[in-house]
Design an enzyme around this catalytic site. Structure first.
Site, PDB file in Angstrom:
ATOM      1  N   HIS A  55       0.814  -1.394   0.081  1.00  0.00           N
ATOM      2  CA  HIS A  55       0.153  -0.002   0.069  1.00  0.00           C
ATOM      3  C   HIS A  55       0.686   1.040  -0.108  1.00  0.00           C
ATOM      4  O   HIS A  55       0.454   2.248  -0.595  1.00  0.00           O
ATOM      5  CB  HIS A  55      -1.017  -0.044   1.227  1.00  0.00           C
ATOM      6  CG  HIS A  55      -1.947  -1.059   1.192  1.00  0.00           C
ATOM      7  ND1 HIS A  55      -1.805  -2.169   2.281  1.00  0.00           N
ATOM      8  CD2 HIS A  55      -3.020  -1.370   0.651  1.00  0.00           C
ATOM      9  CE1 HIS A  55      -2.949  -3.113   1.905  1.00  0.00           C
ATOM     10  NE2 HIS A  55      -3.698  -2.435   1.085  1.00  0.00           N
TER      11      HIS A  55
ATOM     12  N   SER B  82      -2.509  -8.424   2.592  1.00  0.00           N
ATOM     13  CA  SER B  82      -3.377  -8.144   3.808  1.00  0.00           C
ATOM     14  C   SER B  82      -3.681  -9.475   4.443  1.00  0.00           C
ATOM     15  O   SER B  82      -3.837  -9.723   5.556  1.00  0.00           O
ATOM     16  CB  SER B  82      -4.446  -7.261   3.780  1.00  0.00           C
ATOM     17  OG  SER B  82      -4.166  -5.906   3.151  1.00  0.00           O
TER      18      SER B  82
END
Ligand code: PAF
Length: 284
Positions: free
Chosen positions: A37, A186
């Site tokens: 990210h 994630s």
């Protein structure tokens, strides 16, 4: 860094910034931020004056029985990371804010959404495109940044933006990997130590395809068999698909040229991971 939960407040704030001619980049995420990210944030920083990062675990894109309830939501950690890495505006709407009552309208993707991820997760991409369209409408960024790891998502968002004439430039950022090749996700937090080391079969399979392509193999099915052989040696990793496809429609290709995509999805224990490479391009 400023933080907003309400659509109306972020709209007003961004409206004021836009009137000063500053450009805005949006990084849409579901949180549980990692280096992948942060690479999107860095690309956003290079593309615009103001970086908006949204965190919203979008219920519309999870199928019944998927990991919506257990999806990691470390908001404090995400907030600190976003702040430390130059995010200007954090948008963290609640589900009730994003979906007032029961919304009736969805973005319905075309046939490209029925392949690969879509075949295994029917309805997933309608949920993704609906929330991405909403975020683009709320933030009205000049640029929106997505990760290449979700390559089908990138393809479908690109198509939606073109089909619906949404005035935004899209940037796709190469996948960030651990030193041993595992793509950051994630969902990696769900992997036990044993599963994590088994999961390395995924980057190994992609590297084997890349190596065979570099040696001159161009037959799409033959390249897929190279990956299948790697997975056959790691029974803990169960591939859902191995696909050598064109980058626009994600349809299988006979001839794997420069720019052709090799994508895989595999289950490792109870975790499902996806990854891909583009032939002729450096891996992340
Ligand atoms: O890639 C993701 O994290 C999500 O699919 C996105 C684009 C934020 C939409 O919920």
């Amino acid at each position: 860094m400023q933080e907003f939960e309400a659509i109306e407040s972020i709209r007003q704030h961004l409206g004021a910034l836009r009137s000063t001619k500053r450009t805005i980049a949006l990084v849409p995420t579901m949180g549980a931020l990692h280096q992948g990210h942060l690479a999107l944030v860095a690309a956003a920083r290079e593309s615009a004056d103001i970086v908006v990062l949204s965190i919203f675990v979008n219920p519309l894109q999870f199928l019944p029985g998927e990991d919506l309830a257990r999806y990691p939501r470390p908001l404090e950690h995400d907030r600190a990371l976003a702040d430390a890495h130059g995010v200007d505006i954090l948008f963290v709407p609640r589900a009730e804010e994003m979906y007032h009552g029961t919304p009736e309208t969805r973005v319905v993707p075309g046939a490209t959404a029925d392949r690969w991820e879509g075949a295994h997760r029917p309805g997933h991409f309608a949920g993704v495109l609906t929330v991405v369209a909403k975020l683009l409408n709320i933030v009205q960024p000049h640029v929106a940044v997505f990760g290449q790891k979700d390559i089908q998502q990138v393809t479908l968002v690109r198509r939606m933006v073109a089909d619906l004439d949404i005035p935004v430039a899209l940037v796709s950022v190469v996948t960030v990997r651990e030193a041993d090749g595992l793509a950051l996700s994630s969902r990696n937090v769900f992997l036990s130590e044993t599963d994590r080391s088994a999961a390395l079969a995924i980057p190994r399979a992609l590297a084997a395809m890349r190596g065979r392509w570099a040696d001159g193999e161009r037959d799409g099915r033959a390249l897929e068999r190279v990956a299948a052989t790697v997975f056959a040696g790691t029974p803990r990793v169960k591939p859902d698909y191995i696909a050598v496809v064109d980058p626009d429609q994600l349809a299988p290709v006979e001839h794997a040229a420069q720019g052709t995509v090799a994508a895989v999805a595999a289950r490792v224990g109870s975790t499902r991971l996806i990854d891909n490479i583009i032939f002729g391009e450096e891996p992340g």
